[in-house]
Design an enzyme around this catalytic site. Structure first.
Site, PDB file in Angstrom:
ATOM      1  N   GLY A 186      34.933  26.608  59.671  1.00  8.10           N
ATOM      2  CA  GLY A 186      34.886  25.494  58.743  1.00  8.10           C
ATOM      3  C   GLY A 186      35.730  24.318  59.213  1.00  8.10           C
ATOM      4  CG  LEU A 231      40.674  22.532  55.519  1.00  5.72           C
ATOM      5  CD1 LEU A 231      41.165  23.167  54.222  1.00  5.72           C
ATOM      6  CD2 LEU A 231      41.692  21.539  56.038  1.00  5.72           C
ATOM      7  CG  ASP A 259      34.276  39.710  53.012  1.00 10.94           C
ATOM      8  OD1 ASP A 259      34.647  38.717  52.356  1.00 10.94           O
ATOM      9  OD2 ASP A 259      33.466  40.551  52.573  1.00 10.94           O
ATOM     10  CB  ILE A 260      39.138  36.154  52.365  1.00 13.56           C
ATOM     11  CG1 ILE A 260      38.107  35.286  51.632  1.00 13.56           C
ATOM     12  CG2 ILE A 260      39.500  35.562  53.722  1.00 13.56           C
ATOM     13  CD1 ILE A 260      38.639  33.922  51.232  1.00 13.56           C
ATOM     14  CE1 TYR A 305      34.414  24.097  46.356  1.00  7.52           C
ATOM     15  CE2 TYR A 305      35.511  22.360  45.129  1.00  7.52           C
ATOM     16  CZ  TYR A 305      35.384  23.115  46.268  1.00  7.52           C
ATOM     17  OH  TYR A 305      36.239  22.900  47.321  1.00  7.52           O
ATOM     18  CE  LYS A 324      38.278  25.511  46.749  1.00 12.35           C
ATOM     19  NZ  LYS A 324      38.894  26.202  47.906  1.00 12.35           N
TER      20      LYS A 324
END
Length: 294
Positions: free
Chosen positions: A14, A16, A40-41, A129, A133
């Site tokens: 990604g 970041l 895989d987090i 989304y 977060k």
């Protein structure tokens, strides 16, 4: 903090993740960047295996679900990647006494105020989304109060073409019009500034919520015009439109400018755009180093 142990970066492919890998290499820091296939987090077993194999001194979570509109129809996956994953990382870091840096968004706010949002202002997300977060922030800090949680906004960087500024520049260079919202006020963020500052905070053992964006607020249309003007391109091709005209599935706050009680740590948006354009020229004349994905 000086150590021979690596910094472990999730989400290596990604925006970041790529930027953290690049900055760590530039600064001579040991680093391991893992993509989703390698880590895989949202899997406790996958996290445990990565920690055993790499023995990091800290984790930077750069993974996550980033498709804001698709999240409205795919909320379960969004929550898995944006909420469950960071929560499990926080639990693992707490168990192993490891620092954790993870990222959140200006989209945790509803735009109901007209002054820059500070870390102490109460979130009220308008979208799936944004909810994912906000829930992640709460879960991470509940399990790991020493975690560093950085809210940021509106990335741009020449290191990754998947960003608004790049698309605006490409449209102008091709002589094509470029539509952009003129009623959403944001805090644009030059990714190298964000990554270098966030990494400094991690090394300094900062913790809690921090807002990191470049200084200056503008609409998306104003950002496009400024980028084109600084690049010596004709900004007349920027077509300002209301956000409602784009048919986005997810609601956006009309005002999501971020300020910080910690002070202004990043330079101006205009400074970031100048360096974005310099990075473009540099990357156009040399091949960047290949990233090692484990």
């Amino acid at each position: 903090m000086l150590t021979t142990q690596p910094l472990l970066i999730t989400g290596a492919k990604g925006t970041l993740g790529q930027a953290f890998w690049r900055v760590c290499r530039m600064r001579g820091l040991a680093v391991v960047a893992l993509d989703r296939a390698a880590l895989d987090i949202a899997s406790t077993n996958s996290i445990a295996q990565a920690l055993r194999e790499h023995q990091p001194w800290a984790i930077v979570n750069a993974a996550g679900y980033v498709r804001v509109d698709e999240a409205e129809m795919d909320e379960a996956r969004c929550i898995r990647e944006n909420t469950t994953g960071p929560q499990l990382l926080a639990k693992a870091c707490a168990a192993h006494h490891l620092p954790l840096l993870t990222f959140s968004s200006d989209l945790v706010f509803d735009g109901g105020q007209s002054a820059p949002y500070l870390e102490s202002d109460a979130p009220c997300p308008l979208s799936a989304y944004g909810r994912s977060k906000w829930q992640a922030e709460q879960a991470v800090l509940a399990h790991l109060p020493t975690a560093l949680v950085v809210r940021t906004s509106a990335f741009f960087s020449a290191w990754d073409p998947h960003n608004f500024v790049h698309h605006a520049l490409m449209a102008a260079r091709a002589g094509q019009p470029f539509a952009a919202a003129d009623d959403l006020l944001i805090s644009p963020t030059y990714v190298p500034d964000l990554v270098n500052t966030a990494l400094d905070l991690l090394l300094d053992e900062a913790q809690g919520l921090w807002h990191l964006t470049n200084q200056g607020a503008c609409t998306w249309a104003e950002l496009a015009r400024l980028a084109l003007t600084l690049a010596g391109l004709d900004a007349a091709g920027v077509v300002p439109q209301p956000a409602a005209s784009f048919g986005w599935a997810a609601s956006r706050p009309g005002y999501s400018v971020l300020g910080s009680a910690h002070g202004a740590l990043l330079p101006s948006v205009e400074s970031g755009l100048h360096r974005h354009l310099a990075d473009e020229r540099l990357l156009g004349s040399a091949n960047p180093p290949a990233m090692l994905l484990i």
